[in-house]
Design a protein around this motif. Structure first.
Motif, mmCIF file in Angstrom:
data_model
loop_
_atom_site.group_PDB
_atom_site.id
_atom_site.type_symbol
_atom_site.label_atom_id
_atom_site.label_comp_id
_atom_site.label_asym_id
_atom_site.label_seq_id
_atom_site.Cartn_x
_atom_site.Cartn_y
_atom_site.Cartn_z
ATOM 1 N N MET A 211 44.671 55.377 59.211
ATOM 2 C CA MET A 211 43.653 56.282 58.691
ATOM 3 C C MET A 211 43.653 57.582 59.486
ATOM 4 O O MET A 211 43.682 57.573 60.720
ATOM 5 C CB MET A 211 42.267 55.643 58.748
ATOM 6 N N ILE A 212 43.620 58.697 58.752
ATOM 7 C CA ILE A 212 43.613 60.016 59.361
ATOM 8 C C ILE A 212 42.254 60.650 59.135
ATOM 9 O O ILE A 212 41.715 60.613 58.028
ATOM 10 C CB ILE A 212 44.707 60.899 58.730
ATOM 11 N N SER A 213 41.689 61.229 60.192
ATOM 12 C CA SER A 213 40.402 61.894 60.055
ATOM 13 C C SER A 213 40.168 62.811 61.247
ATOM 14 O O SER A 213 40.711 62.591 62.332
ATOM 15 C CB SER A 213 39.269 60.866 59.963
ATOM 16 N N HIS A 214 39.377 63.843 61.016
ATOM 17 C CA HIS A 214 38.927 64.684 62.123
ATOM 18 C C HIS A 214 37.639 64.130 62.722
ATOM 19 O O HIS A 214 37.173 64.623 63.751
ATOM 20 C CB HIS A 214 38.683 66.113 61.626
ATOM 21 N N ASP A 215 37.071 63.116 62.084
ATOM 22 C CA ASP A 215 35.781 62.554 62.473
ATOM 23 C C ASP A 215 36.000 61.298 63.318
ATOM 24 O O ASP A 215 36.354 60.239 62.803
ATOM 25 C CB ASP A 215 34.976 62.216 61.211
#
Length: 331
Positions: A211-215
């Motif tokens: 999973m990719i996220s800035h959060d």
């Protein structure tokens, strides 16, 4: 069993200015049934890494190193073999479900397409009934009624479209799912439902989830391990709880501090952040690329670019402060 392994992965884009190194020597592994999160500011290379796994990057991109999917190097696959691997062995939940679906085709047709592509597009009515049944089961699995198969994308809400994207990713029962910002633009209630759904799928099907996220809060809630990227490299890798609550690299600490604290009006009105901007990949500073923005940098940081080194059990960081938490180093 190791499902995915990246060995010294490098990715270079071709631009009018010349080669742009977007990813520089990334090493990662993911087992079936495990979850791995990738965090960092925009432009750090996390989506580039994810898209390289199924070779979804422009043809002009140069990929070095190895991308091993079930032990087979994706970089050496023929286009025929790669087409067979996409959807069936690994699939992607693309960022921005609002625009990822075809607006003039019904939802059921779009979910059925990869099923027919990989299992044969027989025209017999019995074959079509099997596909319709599979589509209905997928929709119900992601919490949507089967009747939505006849709906067009504009008839669904943002959260429902995101669920359709997850159903699409699961259509051919892949062992690896890559989710690129799967909760972007969703309200907090729908975001929680999508994250719970992904966690359930990992537990029930034993798939590997990247999973990719800035959060960081999203990744900490969903992923067992977390890789923090900066300037095309992993600067910290370890258990999600450790990386988010006791980060070692100052960049990871800055990402954690950038989120306001619930119940603290002062932090909500003035959240801490990072000065400046990430460096241009085509013009990286010498030494550690983070040192111009780092508040605890040492003289050697301007000349020495460290590789990941032990910072605790199953925890590594590319920093001179890797032996102590970054918060302590800043005191």
């Amino acid at each position: 069993m190791t499902l995915l392994e990246l060995r010294d992965l490098t990715i270079t884009y071709t631009s009018a200015r010349g080669p742009v190194p977007a990813v520089r020597g990334v090493n990662l592994s993911l087992d079936a049934g495990q979850t791995l999160g990738m965090a960092g500011e925009s432009g750090c290379g996390k989506s580039t890494v994810a898209m390289s796994i199924l070779r979804l990057l422009p043809r002009s991109t140069t990929i070095g190193g190895q991308i091993l999917l079930d032990g087979e190097d994706v970089t050496g696959m023929s286009w025929g073999r790669l087409r067979a691997v996409r959807w069936a062995a690994a699939s992607v939940v693309f960022q921005g479900a609002m625009h990822a679906l075809n607006p003039v085709r019904r939802i059921g047709e779009q979910i059925a397409e990869p099923i027919l592509l990989h299992n044969g597009a027989g025209a017999a009515s019995s074959r079509q009934s099997d596909v319709d049944r599979a589509v209905a089961e997928l929709l119900e699995r992601v919490g949507l009624p089967a009747r939505h198969a006849r709906a067009y994308p504009h008839e669904l809400s943002g959260g429902q479209k995101q669920r359709v994207m997850i159903a699409l990713a699961l259509a051919c029962s892949p062992r690896l799912v890559i989710a690129d910002e799967p909760t972007t633009a969703l309200d907090v209630m729908v975001q929680a439902q999508v994250l719970d759904l992904l966690a359930e799928l990992v537990a029930e099907r034993g798939i590997g989830l990247m999973m990719i996220s800035h959060d960081l809060s999203v990744l900490a809630q969903t992923c067992q391990r977390l890789a923090v990227m900066y300037a095309g490299r992993i600067v910290e890798l370890g258990p999600s709880h450790q990386v988010t609550t006791a980060p070692v690299h100052p960049y990871s600490a800055a990402l954690s501090a950038a989120f306001p604290t619930v119940g603290d009006p002062a932090s909500r009105m003035a959240p801490r952040g990072l000065p400046g901007d990430p460096p241009d990949p085509a013009d990286l500073p010498g030494g550690c690329p983070f040192h111009p923005r780092c508040g605890v940098s040492q003289p050697e940081c301007a000349t020495q670019d460290l590789q990941l080194r032990p910072a605790g059990p199953e925890h590594t960081a590319a920093c001179v402060h890797a032996h102590v938490p970054a918060q302590e180093a800043a005191r």
